[in-house]
Write a protein that holds these residues in place. Structure first.
Motif, PDB file in Angstrom:
ATOM      1  N   LEU A 295       4.519  21.168  16.504  1.00 53.16           N
ATOM      2  CA  LEU A 295       4.057  22.465  16.993  1.00 53.16           C
ATOM      3  C   LEU A 295       4.970  23.592  16.515  1.00 53.16           C
ATOM      4  O   LEU A 295       4.575  24.764  16.556  1.00 53.16           O
ATOM      5  N   LEU A 296       6.161  23.242  16.097  1.00 47.74           N
ATOM      6  CA  LEU A 296       7.136  24.241  15.670  1.00 47.74           C
ATOM      7  C   LEU A 296       7.284  24.232  14.147  1.00 47.74           C
ATOM      8  O   LEU A 296       7.274  23.169  13.525  1.00 47.74           O
ATOM      9  N   PRO A 297       7.436  25.384  13.536  1.00 52.88           N
ATOM     10  CA  PRO A 297       7.621  25.459  12.077  1.00 52.88           C
ATOM     11  C   PRO A 297       9.073  25.213  11.688  1.00 52.88           C
ATOM     12  O   PRO A 297       9.705  26.016  10.995  1.00 52.88           O
ATOM     13  N   VAL A 298       9.595  24.076  12.158  1.00 54.91           N
ATOM     14  CA  VAL A 298      10.990  23.742  11.915  1.00 54.91           C
ATOM     15  C   VAL A 298      11.053  22.343  11.311  1.00 54.91           C
ATOM     16  O   VAL A 298      10.580  21.372  11.916  1.00 54.91           O
ATOM     17  N   ARG A 299      11.634  22.244  10.104  1.00 53.88           N
ATOM     18  CA  ARG A 299      11.628  20.968   9.402  1.00 53.88           C
ATOM     19  C   ARG A 299      12.333  19.866  10.188  1.00 53.88           C
ATOM     20  O   ARG A 299      11.845  18.751  10.274  1.00 53.88           O
TER      21      ARG A 299
END
Length: 332
Positions: free
Chosen positions: A71-75
């Motif tokens: 859900l988060l745009p964090v690799r």
């Protein structure tokens, strides 16, 4: 999701957001590490083996950590989520293969822990698979249950009536019981419990039945007692003659993922009747009786290589904290 991504980009520099992200990624990687370590240490560490009782719950947590990560745009959150789910799935890839179908003479076996204090004899007897069962292997049997099932007249043969001497285990059978004995009665490290070995005549041939109810591993000492019980059982199975047709049924207090079960199966060449990919839960919390599917698979029927499996399923809740197990087996 786009709105969530936009919110994150606007606030990612905030101290609380960075702290929350750090906690999430740490939880994902920590969860994955704990899962792998529980698999590696289950032979020797009590708490690691206890994790096998909640593998389904841990899988649900793994799915949740994956969803949150994506859900988060964090690799790193996505990588952590993938690792969390993969580690939760790892024990499922190690499950043993079930017994194959071999054809031959069919017969049915019922294994059920009745739960001491459960008065619902009528509910149990209303289950069609119970009344049609050829062999009943029961645990936590009280004199009332023993008398009621005996007086039903459905099973002309039964095991010894001294319940206390046999860990409150009981066998009813439509096949003649020709002998019965206690396995390793002199073992003093099994918590006072011992497997029960019976011989029956099925279709004119001998069938060996082991009734089991191991110690529940609620403490380190009880875990060791359960493992000693399984040790005695394994030694006795090794003593059966080559080609013997054997079934082992009961409350194993050992989840499908435990190495103590897989080691016994590997050592003896026996097969479980459970699904390789999704073992059916049998033990559940009475407090959450409506959610039996969130239980743990600890009641099972295991067979020697010369016994085939036609089908296996679990029955309904009848007042116990265990679901009955119904297996249709075959003698080639």
């Amino acid at each position: 999701m786009n709105a969530l991504h936009g919110w994150y980009r606007r606030h990612r520099g905030h101290r609380l957001v960075r702290a929350a992200l750090f906690i999430l990624v740490t939880a994902q990687f920590g969860f994955a590490l704990a899962q792998v370590m529980s698999v590696m240490l289950a032979h020797t560490v009590w708490l690691a083996d206890l994790a096998n009782f909640i593998r389904l719950h841990l899988l649900i947590i793994g799915v949740g950590l994956l969803v949150i990560g994506f859900l988060l745009p964090v690799r790193w959150a996505r990588i952590g989520g993938v690792l969390a789910l993969a580690s939760a799935l790892l024990p499922y890839t190690l499950l043993p293969s079930p017994a194959p179908w071999l054809g031959g003479t069919p017969f049915s076996v019922v294994s059920a822990n009745l739960l001491v204090g459960n008065p619902n004899i009528e509910g149990f007897m209303s289950i069609p698979e119970v009344t049609s069962g050829d062999i009943l292997v029961l645990q936590e049997v009280t004199p009332d249950w023993q008398d009621a099932l005996s007086q039903s007249g459905l099973w002309p043969f039964e095991s010894d009536r001294n319940l206390r001497a046999h860990s409150d285990m009981k066998v009813f059978s439509r096949f003649e019981i020709t002998s019965e004995e206690t396995v390793s009665p002199d073992s003093g490290d099994t918590g006072g419990r011992h497997p029960r070995r019976l011989e029956l005549i099925v279709d004119g041939r001998p069938l060996v039945l082991y009734a089991v109810h191991t110690q529940t591993p609620r403490s380190l000492s009880m875990w060791r007692e359960r493992n000693a019980y399984l040790r005695d059982l394994e030694l006795s199975l090794h003593g059966e003659p080559p080609g013997a047709q054997v079934i082992v049924a009961g409350d194993w207090n050992t989840p499908s993922w435990s190495p103590f079960l897989t080691d016994l199966l590997r050592s003896t060449g026996y097969r479980t009747t459970e699904s390789r990919w999704w073992p059916l839960p049998t033990r559940f919390s009475v407090r959450f009786a409506a959610l039996t599917q969130l239980g743990s698979p600890i009641d099972r029927i295991v067979v020697s290589p010369d016994v085939g499996l036609e089908s296996v399923t679990t029955g309904p809740n009848y007042g116990s904290n265990h679901l009955p197990v119904f297996a249709r087996l075959t003698l080639p």
